[in-house]
Design a protein around this motif. Structure first.
Motif, short mmCIF file in Angstrom:
data_model
loop_
_atom_site.label_atom_id
_atom_site.label_comp_id
_atom_site.label_asym_id
_atom_site.label_seq_id
_atom_site.Cartn_x
_atom_site.Cartn_y
_atom_site.Cartn_z
N GLU A 239 -15.54 55.77 56.57
CA GLU A 239 -16.41 56.23 55.49
C GLU A 239 -16.88 55.03 54.70
OE1 GLU A 239 -13.79 57.48 51.72
OE2 GLU A 239 -13.50 58.82 53.43
N GLY A 240 -17.99 55.19 53.98
CA GLY A 240 -18.59 54.08 53.27
C GLY A 240 -17.75 53.57 52.12
N VAL A 241 -17.99 52.31 51.77
CA VAL A 241 -17.30 51.68 50.65
C VAL A 241 -18.00 52.07 49.34
CG1 VAL A 241 -16.69 49.45 49.60
CG2 VAL A 241 -16.65 49.72 52.09
N ASP A 242 -17.22 52.44 48.32
CA ASP A 242 -17.79 52.69 46.99
C ASP A 242 -18.20 51.35 46.39
OD1 ASP A 242 -17.18 55.35 47.30
OD2 ASP A 242 -15.38 55.29 46.05
N VAL A 243 -19.46 51.23 45.96
CA VAL A 243 -19.96 49.96 45.44
C VAL A 243 -20.64 50.16 44.09
CG1 VAL A 243 -20.23 48.88 47.71
CG2 VAL A 243 -22.12 50.19 46.73
N THR A 244 -20.68 49.07 43.32
CA THR A 244 -21.36 49.03 42.03
C THR A 244 -22.27 47.81 42.01
OG1 THR A 244 -19.50 50.08 40.88
CG2 THR A 244 -21.03 48.78 39.53
N GLU A 245 -23.48 47.98 41.51
CA GLU A 245 -24.42 46.85 41.44
C GLU A 245 -24.23 46.10 40.13
OE1 GLU A 245 -29.13 45.76 42.14
OE2 GLU A 245 -28.51 47.85 41.97
N LEU A 246 -24.07 44.79 40.23
CA LEU A 246 -23.92 43.95 39.05
C LEU A 246 -25.29 43.52 38.52
CD1 LEU A 246 -21.03 41.58 40.27
CD2 LEU A 246 -20.83 43.71 38.96
N ASP A 247 -25.26 42.84 37.39
CA ASP A 247 -26.53 42.37 36.80
C ASP A 247 -27.24 41.36 37.69
OD1 ASP A 247 -25.98 43.95 34.62
OD2 ASP A 247 -25.19 42.32 33.38
N ASN A 248 -26.50 40.66 38.54
CA ASN A 248 -27.14 39.68 39.44
C ASN A 248 -27.54 40.30 40.78
OD1 ASN A 248 -24.66 39.98 40.69
ND2 ASN A 248 -24.04 37.82 40.49
N GLN A 249 -27.62 41.63 40.80
CA GLN A 249 -28.10 42.42 41.95
C GLN A 249 -27.18 42.38 43.17
OE1 GLN A 249 -30.83 40.59 40.09
NE2 GLN A 249 -30.56 42.56 39.08
N LEU A 250 -25.95 41.97 42.99
CA LEU A 250 -24.99 42.01 44.08
C LEU A 250 -24.17 43.29 44.00
CD1 LEU A 250 -23.66 38.34 44.17
CD2 LEU A 250 -25.26 39.41 45.76
N LEU A 251 -23.86 43.85 45.17
CA LEU A 251 -22.99 45.01 45.25
C LEU A 251 -21.55 44.55 45.40
CD1 LEU A 251 -25.03 47.27 47.72
CD2 LEU A 251 -25.02 47.36 45.21
N VAL A 252 -20.66 45.11 44.58
CA VAL A 252 -19.24 44.79 44.68
C VAL A 252 -18.45 46.09 44.82
CG1 VAL A 252 -19.49 42.69 43.31
CG2 VAL A 252 -18.86 44.84 42.18
N PRO A 253 -17.27 46.06 45.47
CA PRO A 253 -16.46 47.27 45.56
C PRO A 253 -16.14 47.83 44.17
CG PRO A 253 -15.65 45.61 47.09
CD PRO A 253 -16.68 44.94 46.23
N SER A 254 -16.40 49.10 43.98
CA SER A 254 -16.30 49.72 42.65
C SER A 254 -14.90 49.71 42.08
CB SER A 254 -16.81 51.17 42.72
OG SER A 254 -18.15 51.22 43.12
N HIS A 255 -13.90 49.65 42.95
CA HIS A 255 -12.52 49.76 42.48
C HIS A 255 -11.78 48.42 42.57
CE1 HIS A 255 -13.62 53.91 42.55
NE2 HIS A 255 -13.74 53.91 43.87
N SER A 256 -12.54 47.31 42.53
CA SER A 256 -11.92 45.98 42.53
C SER A 256 -11.07 45.80 41.29
CB SER A 256 -13.01 44.90 42.55
OG SER A 256 -13.87 45.05 43.66
N GLU A 257 -9.98 45.06 41.44
CA GLU A 257 -9.12 44.76 40.30
C GLU A 257 -9.75 43.72 39.37
OE1 GLU A 257 -6.04 46.17 39.60
OE2 GLU A 257 -6.38 47.54 41.28
N VAL A 258 -10.40 42.72 39.96
CA VAL A 258 -11.05 41.65 39.19
C VAL A 258 -12.39 41.34 39.83
CG1 VAL A 258 -10.87 39.27 38.34
CG2 VAL A 258 -8.80 40.63 38.65
N VAL A 259 -13.42 41.19 39.00
CA VAL A 259 -14.75 40.81 39.47
C VAL A 259 -15.25 39.65 38.63
CG1 VAL A 259 -17.15 41.52 39.81
CG2 VAL A 259 -15.30 43.16 40.21
N LEU A 260 -15.61 38.57 39.28
CA LEU A 260 -16.16 37.39 38.62
C LEU A 260 -17.61 37.24 39.06
CD1 LEU A 260 -13.14 35.05 39.38
CD2 LEU A 260 -13.52 36.37 37.29
#
Length: 481
Positions: A239-260
């Motif tokens: 199944e697909g990965v849950d993702v969130t778009e950041l201000d710099n237009q990159l998709l990151v996993p929505s449930h990451s513990e840390v995002v830089l």
């Protein structure tokens, strides 16, 4: 098996009684790395460090890929080939190449359940968080400092929009800057060249830590170019990965513990290293680009994911065995005569590869070598050994026998100079250019040898039957001393 995130995986392992929770206070300076290495060598299950000196409210998870068993748990099967076989069987028979098959994937599967899905994030922006407040670890005494060792660097191709997720070591410099160790042939570095060609020197980058282990495995895998790693992670997860778009237009996993979130300044390179790497040696300092932090995000009570590298077999070796099994069906599609392959744990993943083939014509082994050296991560293999299809590539004694019995060094040893190698290889004087060795340990055809190959010895079937009966009686009577 599908995990929502790292925490879901941790709970799964806890229910299985295969999570080691460590309440002793430990330091990020060498101690966590040493404990982790020793646990991996002993095939102990994952370690959850609950009290980190000077990092209150943080936990650290390590040793997730503790053996081949860990991969069976993560993927829910002990036959890892079945994952990619199922995927490939879903592709149309019309496309004739792997690239055609990849391009037709969207049409065949639609935008179905394997595609990434937009979800609200579990993390929140933390303005007080900087790089020095993250429990990155120091692995070896002479390392240049603290490194992110199992974080995922996310970039996006400026032409295609395809996302890449890769595991690169990240050296912390100060509160806002870190060095990204992407080698010249890695996807991150190749994407950076595209930005430079467009005159863009600030390349959007996100570095995430603490995700579903399947996403980590995907980031560490040699996924074919042209295939979005989020989509490949969806294939492995089912199944697909849950993702969130950041201000710099990159998709990151929505449930990451840390995002830089930030960018890599392609005009700013500085000395990175030394670092004790998976070869078991310190990588000498070299110049790499600087990541510059703009925003940081974190989950409540964060869990930081690290690994400890060094002489095998450590976690990277078991990831390599997983790659070997999952990518075997892909390799067979490109090299149809391929039967099996072995990337031995002590062969350093890119050091030695053993492959068996069905042999039909003279010169076939060398042709297969050329094909393998043209395939993604396999292009870094320093030594390739080709054996016949009746040889078990996972039995080193059978392989040694094939080399001893079937190889004439002058005819069957192939040395190729001035080709791309693993730049971490300490034996290479001028990385990334080095040499490669091919060994044709197959039985030779008449055209290759100038005469017929001698007949292999075999026993008389009736004599074998009688011998087995007599020996069985001896064993039952306990006459063996």
């Amino acid at each position: 098996m599908t995990f929502k995130d790292l925490r879901d995986y941790i709970e799964f392992m806890k229910r299985k009684g295969k999570l080691i929770e460590i309440d002793d206070e430990v330091s990020v300076d060498l101690e966590i790395a040493e404990i982790t290495r020793r646990a991996t060598y002993a095939h102990l299950p994952p370690l959850l460090f609950k009290k980190i000196r000077n990092y209150e409210n943080w936990k650290i998870i390590s040793n997730i890929f503790y053996s081949i068993e860990s991969l069976y748990e993560i993927f829910g099967t002990n036959r890892l080939e079945s994952i990619s076989e199922k995927f490939l069987s879903s592709l149309s028979d019309i496309p004739i190449t792997i690239i055609d098959k990849i391009k037709s994937l969207r049409e065949i599967l639609g935008l179905g359940k394997i595609m990434p899905k937009s979800k609200s994030p579990s993390f929140k922006e933390e303005k007080e968080l900087d790089l020095t407040k993250i429990p990155a670890i120091k692995t070896w005494p002479k390392d240049a400092g603290r490194f992110l060792t199992f974080s995922i660097t996310i970039t996006k191709d400026p032409d295609t929009g395809i996302h890449n997720l890769s595991v690169y070591r990240i050296q912390i410099l100060n509160q806002k800057e870190a060095l990204v160790h992407w080698q010249a042939f890695k996807r991150g570095s190749m994407t950076a060249k595209k930005y430079l060609e467009k005159g863009i020197t600030k390349m959007p980058v996100a570095i995430v830590t603490g995700v579903d282990p399947t996403i980590v495995f995907t980031a560490a895998s040699p996924v074919p170019h042209g295939l979005d790693k989020y989509m490949f992670a969806g294939i492995l997860r089912g199944e697909g990965v849950d993702v969130t778009e950041l201000d710099n237009q990159l998709l990151v996993p929505s449930h990451s513990e840390v995002v830089l979130a930030g960018y890599v300044d392609l005009n700013d390179t500085r000395l990175e290293g030394p670092f004790g790497d998976h070869m078991g040696y310190y990588t000498p300092p070299d110049y790499y680009p600087v990541f510059k932090l703009e925003k940081a995000y974190i989950r409540e009570d964060p869990i930081f994911h690290v690994t400890s590298v060094g002489k095998p077999p450590l976690e990277d070796a078991w990831i390599g065995k997983g790659v070997e099994r999952i990518f075997l069906p892909f390799a067979k599609m490109i090299v149809p005569e391929l039967v099996d392959m072995n990337l031995p744990e002590y062969g350093l993943f890119t050091g030695i590869g053993i492959f068996s083939i069905k042999k039909y014509y003279p010169g076939q082994a060398k042709r297969v070598m050329m094909s393998l050296w043209g395939m993604g991560q396999l292009s870094l293999l320093k030594i390739i050994i080709i054996v016949d299809d009746n040889v078990n590539v996972h039995d080193i004694n059978q392989v040694l026998y094939s080399i001893a019995a079937n190889v004439d060094p002058k005819r069957d040893i192939w040395v190729i100079e001035n080709v791309l190698t693993d730049s971490l290889d300490p034996s290479v004087p001028f990385p990334p250019l080095g040499s490669k060795l091919g060994i044709d340990a197959t039985r030779k055809l008449k055209e290759e040898m100038g005469k017929d190959w001698p007949e292999e010895v075999s026993s008389d079937e009736k004599v074998v039957e009688k011998a087995q009966q007599i020996l069985s009686k001896i064993i039952k009577r306990g006459q063996l001393s």
